[in-house]
Motif scaffolding. Sequence first.
Motif, short mmCIF file in Angstrom:
data_model
loop_
_atom_site.label_atom_id
_atom_site.label_comp_id
_atom_site.label_asym_id
_atom_site.label_seq_id
_atom_site.Cartn_x
_atom_site.Cartn_y
_atom_site.Cartn_z
N UNK A 13 -22.16 63.45 80.25
CA UNK A 13 -23.15 62.33 80.43
C UNK A 13 -22.91 61.16 79.23
N UNK A 14 -22.75 61.75 77.93
CA UNK A 14 -22.68 61.14 76.86
C UNK A 14 -21.28 60.29 76.84
N UNK A 15 -20.49 61.19 77.51
CA UNK A 15 -19.15 60.44 77.58
C UNK A 15 -19.18 58.99 78.36
N UNK A 16 -19.94 59.11 79.69
CA UNK A 16 -20.14 57.82 80.27
C UNK A 16 -21.06 56.71 79.53
N UNK A 17 -22.10 57.44 78.76
CA UNK A 17 -22.80 56.45 77.81
C UNK A 17 -21.94 55.91 76.83
N UNK A 18 -21.04 56.66 76.14
CA UNK A 18 -20.10 56.15 75.19
C UNK A 18 -19.15 54.81 75.59
N UNK A 19 -18.68 55.11 76.81
CA UNK A 19 -17.85 53.79 77.49
C UNK A 19 -19.04 52.49 77.34
N UNK A 20 -20.06 52.67 77.73
CA UNK A 20 -20.93 51.59 77.60
C UNK A 20 -21.52 51.13 76.00
N UNK A 21 -21.18 51.88 75.35
CA UNK A 21 -21.65 51.76 73.70
C UNK A 21 -20.18 50.97 72.98
N UNK A 22 -19.05 51.23 73.67
CA UNK A 22 -18.11 50.49 72.84
C UNK A 22 -16.82 51.63 72.71
N UNK A 23 -16.72 52.72 73.14
CA UNK A 23 -15.71 53.71 72.81
C UNK A 23 -15.49 54.29 74.25
N UNK A 24 -14.25 54.96 74.47
CA UNK A 24 -13.95 55.33 75.82
C UNK A 24 -14.80 56.63 76.09
N UNK A 25 -14.60 57.08 77.16
CA UNK A 25 -15.24 58.35 77.73
C UNK A 25 -14.90 59.49 77.00
N UNK A 26 -13.73 59.78 76.84
CA UNK A 26 -13.21 60.79 75.89
C UNK A 26 -13.79 61.03 74.71
N UNK A 27 -13.67 60.13 74.11
CA UNK A 27 -14.44 59.73 72.58
C UNK A 27 -15.91 60.15 72.42
#
Length: 188
Positions: A13-27
């Motif tokens: 889930x955090x990976x999906x949220x990260x993509x909304x925060x400006x970095x990719x899912x894996x990061x």
Amino acid sequence: MDISPSVQSFVFHFGEMGSRWGFNRTVGQMYALLVVTERPLSANELAETLNISRGNVSMGMKELQSWRLVQVSHIPGDRKEYYRVTGSIWDMANTIFEERKKREVDPTLSLLRDNLLEEPKDQEEAFALEKMQEIHDLLEMLTQWSGELQRLSPEKLSTLMKLGAGVSKMLSMKDQLFAKNNQPNSDS
């Protein structure tokens, strides 16, 4: 490294949220795993646990370091690099906010300032510049307000947030009270 289903759910889930925060899912997944793991993790452990390549881990760690969210540590006698999060959860929130501001808000403010220096050529452009000024002023106000919030300790910020909910309720009650007092009296 084995992780529980609840931790895995959080990491994904955090990976999906990260993509909304400006970095990719894996990061985002790598960062989440570091947040919920007590000890520093090696690149191999991150790669194995998340089922990603070592190269992907390396690039992701460079990105997280550029965001100032992780730091590298070493264990005596071990040549591997180990990664751990920098600071507390409050520090993480502040850092993400600061980095997003630098990458998104600051360039927008700069563009708006440049545009607002121009004299309007006609009524349409004057209207557009007026709206740009409103956006600029709002972003400036939010930037100043967030800067003030970031200077507060986590304890004071938490207290302020709790007060904020109470203030919101009080303002609603005030509006309801004044709305009742301003209604015409049906007895007259």
